[in-house]
Design a protein around this motif. Structure first.
Motif, PDB file in Angstrom:
ATOM      1  N   LYS A  53       0.833  -1.207   0.000  1.00 38.05           N
ATOM      2  CA  LYS A  53       0.000   0.000   0.000  1.00 38.05           C
ATOM      3  C   LYS A  53       0.870   1.261   0.000  1.00 38.05           C
ATOM      4  CE  LYS A  53      -3.709   2.103   2.629  1.00 38.05           C
ATOM      5  NZ  LYS A  53      -4.634   1.920   3.729  1.00 38.05           N
ATOM      6  N   ASN A  54       1.908   1.267   0.815  1.00 35.41           N
ATOM      7  CA  ASN A  54       2.776   2.439   0.868  1.00 35.41           C
ATOM      8  C   ASN A  54       3.581   2.629  -0.409  1.00 35.41           C
ATOM      9  OD1 ASN A  54       2.241   3.745   3.409  1.00 35.41           O
ATOM     10  ND2 ASN A  54       2.971   1.858   4.335  1.00 35.41           N
ATOM     11  N   ARG A  55       4.022   1.550  -1.029  1.00 37.21           N
ATOM     12  CA  ARG A  55       4.756   1.677  -2.288  1.00 37.21           C
ATOM     13  C   ARG A  55       3.833   2.175  -3.405  1.00 37.21           C
ATOM     14  NH1 ARG A  55       7.076   2.561   0.733  1.00 37.21           N
ATOM     15  NH2 ARG A  55       8.512   1.337   1.936  1.00 37.21           N
ATOM     16  N   VAL A  56       2.593   1.734  -3.412  1.00 33.83           N
ATOM     17  CA  VAL A  56       1.642   2.204  -4.425  1.00 33.83           C
ATOM     18  C   VAL A  56       1.354   3.692  -4.219  1.00 33.83           C
ATOM     19  CG1 VAL A  56      -0.748   1.995  -5.239  1.00 33.83           C
ATOM     20  CG2 VAL A  56       0.643  -0.057  -4.886  1.00 33.83           C
ATOM     21  N   LYS A  57       1.195   4.102  -2.976  1.00 36.19           N
ATOM     22  CA  LYS A  57       0.978   5.533  -2.700  1.00 36.19           C
ATOM     23  C   LYS A  57       2.204   6.347  -3.117  1.00 36.19           C
ATOM     24  CE  LYS A  57      -2.459   5.235   0.940  1.00 36.19           C
ATOM     25  NZ  LYS A  57      -2.796   5.614   2.325  1.00 36.19           N
TER      26      LYS A  57
END
Length: 165
Positions: A53-57
């Protein structure tokens, strides 16, 4: 194990399958590099979800994209067969804005369950949480969405119970 679900979610978020594949691929490489740490976590799947999730954000920020753009594209596509496109657009945008305003866990669960069509057990597995947590999170999200959309709270209580069953 959940790469396909991660890519589907990231595609919603980024608005591009190719960008989603890249972002999730980067997260998987990072996850591999942290594998000994991952295995020490109480819920490795929850840690993996957090990382993805953090890498996608990060990918969305670095590509100057925002989730609202992807939401708008999704909404326009859904309106092609609408009898009242303007009314549908207003309703759809209000729903997506309300979903976007949900707390993180509620937002994730709602997208997994209703945008990606995952079952309660599948959603629990991907997010690394219990099935009971998925059901209660959906129930809380529905209440919050009804309030945000100013819907009659007396209608739809059966919807909450259907998620518990």
């Amino acid at each position: 194990m959940y790469r396909g679900d991660y890519v589907r979610w990231a595609s919603l978020y980024l608005g591009s399958r190719a960008d989603a594949e890249d972002a999730v691929g980067e997260a998987m490489v990072e996850l591999l590099g942290k594998w000994p740490t991952v295995l020490t976590q109480e819920e490795p799947a929850a840690y993996a979800w957090w990382l993805v999730k953090n890498r996608v954000k990060d990918a969305a920020r670095s590509r100057s994209r925002h989730q609202k753009l992807a939401d708008a594209i999704f909404t326009v596509t859904a309106l092609q067969e609408a009898a009242d496109p303007i009314g549908e657009l207003e309703n759809s945008l209000a729903v997506w804005q309300a979903i976007d305003a949900l707390p993180d866990r509620q937002h994730d669960v709602v997208l997994m369950r209703y945008s990606l069509g995952l079952t309660v057990p599948e959603t629990a597995a991907v997010l690394g949480i219990t099935e009971a947590t998925v059901r209660s999170t959906v129930r809380d999200a529905r209440r919050r969405l009804r309030a945000a959309l100013d819907l009659d709270t007396k209608k739809g209580h059966a919807d909450d119970r259907s998620e518990v069953a």
